[in-house]
Scaffold this active site. Structure first.
Site, PDB file in Angstrom:
ATOM      1  CE  LYS A   1      66.936  38.474  24.770  1.00 55.08           C
ATOM      2  NZ  LYS A   1      65.989  39.056  23.800  1.00 55.08           N
TER       3      LYS A   1
ATOM      4  CG  ASP B   1      63.387  41.628  22.692  1.00 58.62           C
ATOM      5  OD1 ASP B   1      63.517  40.233  22.714  1.00 58.62           O
ATOM      6  OD2 ASP B   1      63.097  42.660  22.876  1.00 58.62           O
ATOM      7  CG  LEU B   2      57.870  38.682  21.520  1.00 57.41           C
ATOM      8  CD1 LEU B   2      57.223  38.632  19.900  1.00 57.41           C
ATOM      9  CD2 LEU B   2      57.102  37.371  21.792  1.00 57.41           C
ATOM     10  CG  ASP B   3      58.262  40.452  24.892  1.00 54.03           C
ATOM     11  OD1 ASP B   3      56.936  39.891  24.839  1.00 54.03           O
ATOM     12  OD2 ASP B   3      58.364  39.173  26.398  1.00 54.03           O
TER      13      ASP B   3
ATOM     14  CD1 TRP C   1      58.046  40.971  35.453  1.00 58.50           C
ATOM     15  CD2 TRP C   1      58.088  39.659  37.076  1.00 58.50           C
ATOM     16  NE1 TRP C   1      58.673  40.049  35.491  1.00 58.50           N
ATOM     17  CE2 TRP C   1      58.560  39.400  36.098  1.00 58.50           C
ATOM     18  CE3 TRP C   1      57.338  39.300  38.230  1.00 58.50           C
ATOM     19  CZ2 TRP C   1      58.955  37.917  36.314  1.00 58.50           C
ATOM     20  CZ3 TRP C   1      58.094  38.310  38.640  1.00 58.50           C
ATOM     21  CH2 TRP C   1      58.578  37.028  37.567  1.00 58.50           C
TER      22      TRP C   1
ATOM     23  CD  GLU D   1      66.871  42.919  23.111  1.00 53.80           C
ATOM     24  OE1 GLU D   1      66.617  43.097  23.622  1.00 53.80           O
ATOM     25  OE2 GLU D   1      66.895  41.352  23.228  1.00 53.80           O
ATOM     26  CG  ASP D   2      62.822  46.170  24.481  1.00 53.24           C
ATOM     27  OD1 ASP D   2      62.703  45.209  24.521  1.00 53.24           O
ATOM     28  OD2 ASP D   2      61.647  46.531  25.319  1.00 53.24           O
TER      29      ASP D   2
ATOM     30  CG  ASN E   1      54.027  32.692  28.152  1.00 55.58           C
ATOM     31  OD1 ASN E   1      53.341  32.215  28.353  1.00 55.58           O
ATOM     32  ND2 ASN E   1      54.477  34.001  29.205  1.00 55.58           N
TER      33      ASN E   1
ATOM     34  CB  SER F   1      61.208  36.358  22.905  1.00 54.38           C
ATOM     35  OG  SER F   1      60.381  36.172  23.598  1.00 54.38           O
ATOM     36  CB  ALA F   2      63.957  35.943  27.917  1.00 49.04           C
TER      37      ALA F   2
ATOM     38  CG  LEU G   1      62.671  43.516  36.306  1.00 50.21           C
ATOM     39  CD1 LEU G   1      61.081  43.464  36.959  1.00 50.21           C
ATOM     40  CD2 LEU G   1      63.247  42.519  36.740  1.00 50.21           C
ATOM     41  CE  LYS G   2      61.246  48.160  29.828  1.00 50.42           C
ATOM     42  NZ  LYS G   2      61.475  49.700  29.169  1.00 50.42           N
ATOM     43  N   GLY G   3      63.669  41.856  29.371  1.00 52.02           N
ATOM     44  CA  GLY G   3      64.851  41.190  28.567  1.00 52.02           C
ATOM     45  C   GLY G   3      65.209  39.651  29.247  1.00 52.02           C
TER      46      GLY G   3
ATOM     47  CB  THR H   1      54.411  42.403  25.622  1.00 50.68           C
ATOM     48  OG1 THR H   1      55.432  41.759  24.677  1.00 50.68           O
ATOM     49  CG2 THR H   1      52.693  41.784  25.358  1.00 50.68           C
TER      50      THR H   1
ATOM     51  CE  LYS I   1      55.847  38.722  34.848  1.00 50.83           C
ATOM     52  NZ  LYS I   1      55.857  38.122  33.294  1.00 50.83           N
TER      53      LYS I   1
HETATM   54  C1  BG6 Z   1      61.032  38.710  27.703  1.00 50.75           C
HETATM   55  C2  BG6 Z   1      60.568  40.481  28.342  1.00 50.75           C
HETATM   56  O1  BG6 Z   1      61.396  38.702  26.795  1.00 50.75           O
HETATM   57  O2  BG6 Z   1      60.615  37.274  28.671  1.00 50.75           O
HETATM   58  C3  BG6 Z   1      61.092  40.542  30.260  1.00 50.75           C
HETATM   59  O3  BG6 Z   1      61.410  41.350  28.103  1.00 50.75           O
HETATM   60  C4  BG6 Z   1      59.832  38.900  30.755  1.00 50.75           C
HETATM   61  O4  BG6 Z   1      59.843  40.954  30.531  1.00 50.75           O
HETATM   62  C5  BG6 Z   1      60.565  37.366  30.077  1.00 50.75           C
HETATM   63  O5  BG6 Z   1      59.863  38.962  31.872  1.00 50.75           O
HETATM   64  C6  BG6 Z   1      60.338  36.528  30.064  1.00 50.75           C
HETATM   65  O6  BG6 Z   1      59.052  36.045  29.567  1.00 50.75           O
HETATM   66  P1  BG6 Z   1      58.198  34.783  30.109  1.00 50.75           P
HETATM   67  O7  BG6 Z   1      57.447  35.213  29.116  1.00 50.75           O
HETATM   68  O8  BG6 Z   1      59.183  33.447  30.095  1.00 50.75           O
HETATM   69  O9  BG6 Z   1      58.166  34.809  31.369  1.00 50.75           O
HETATM   70 MG    MG Z   2      62.298  43.346  25.555  1.00 53.63          MG
END
Ligand code: BG6
Ligand code: MG
Length: 224
Positions: free
Chosen positions: A151, A13-15, A29, A175-176, A124, A120-121, A48-50, A21, A82
């Site tokens: 996820k 996972d990234l964030d 959010w 993962e976090d 970005n 990562s979801a 909201l995470k993930g 991030t 957002k």
């Molecule tokens: C996940 C984050 O990695 O990506 C979420 O944990 C985030 O908080 C999701 O909403 C989607 O990210 P993005 O950058 O495509 O809006």
């Molecule tokens: Mg994460």
């Protein structure tokens, strides 16, 4: 759980794992929640995470009983706002935003010949990796645009393993988020959860901090 000797790759996972991030996502959010008048809580923030961008917005609206108050176009506008605010924070990022021990761990697993992919979801993710100067570590990135389910569905972690030509049982997912650990477990991979132990109670392996994640420490929590 798989044996340590069976593991051939890591799906990250990234964030909140590679970089901080998750704090930026939460901040952006929280602004949306305030704007629409939905209550903000620690539970909502963790939940909201993930979660993908549009699903996150739906969760915030639901928390305020506002799901039917916005048209699809208005929802897209809120999510876009957002993302604009989030990207302003991302723009200021440097390699100093890499979480403790992560660079060393990426080097350690690369040196040991493990394969790496990113699950990562976030749409970005490539931009964030670029800001962190970690792009070269992740030639294989799951494109969240092609996913039919986010996820906690296993799809993203199954794709992460397939991208590096490994079976799920040969992979460790990192993962976090509770939703992410659920996704890894459902995919049949070994899960590492980093952060609050209670939130990540379903993880096969747990570390309080990213700095604790080393091959030696992973080995200690698995059978050889
Ligand atoms: C996940 C984050 O990695 O990506 C979420 O944990 C985030 O908080 C999701 O909403 C989607 O990210 P993005 O950058 O495509 O809006
Ligand atoms: Mg994460």
């Amino acid at each position: 759980m798989a044996k340590f000797s069976d593991i051939k790759g890591f799906v990250f996972d990234l964030d909140g794992v590679i970089t901080d991030t998750s704090v930026f996502h939460s901040q952006a959010w929280h602004q949306v929640a305030d704007k629409v008048g939905a209550p903000w809580s620690k539970e909502l923030e963790d939940g909201l995470k993930g979660i993908s961008r549009m699903d996150s917005l739906e969760m915030i609206l639901k928390a305020g009983n506002l799901s039917d108050k916005y048209t699809e176009d208005q929802k897209v506008a809120l999510a876009t706002e957002k993302n604009t605010n989030y990207l302003k924070l991302v723009d200021q990022m440097t390699p100093a935003n890499i979480l403790p021990g992560i660079k060393a761990f990426l080097d350690e697993i690369k040196d040991h010949g493990y394969l790496l992919s990113l699950a990562s979801a976030s749409k970005n993710a490539p931009k964030v990796l670029q800001k962190l100067q970690l792009t070269d570590y992740f030639p294989k990135i799951v494109d969240p645009k092609i996913l039919s389910k986010g996820k906690p569905d296993p799809e993203i972690y199954l794709k992460g393993a397939a991208l590096i030509d490994l079976k799920p049982e040969q992979c460790i997912g990192v993962e976090d988020a509770a939703a992410g650990v659920e996704s890894i477990n459902a995919a049949g991979e070994t899960s590492i959860g980093i952060g609050d132990k209670q939130t990540l109670k379903d993880a096969d392996i747990h570390f309080e901090n990213t700095a604790d994640m080393t091959l030696a420490n992973i080995k200690k929590q698995m059978t050889e």
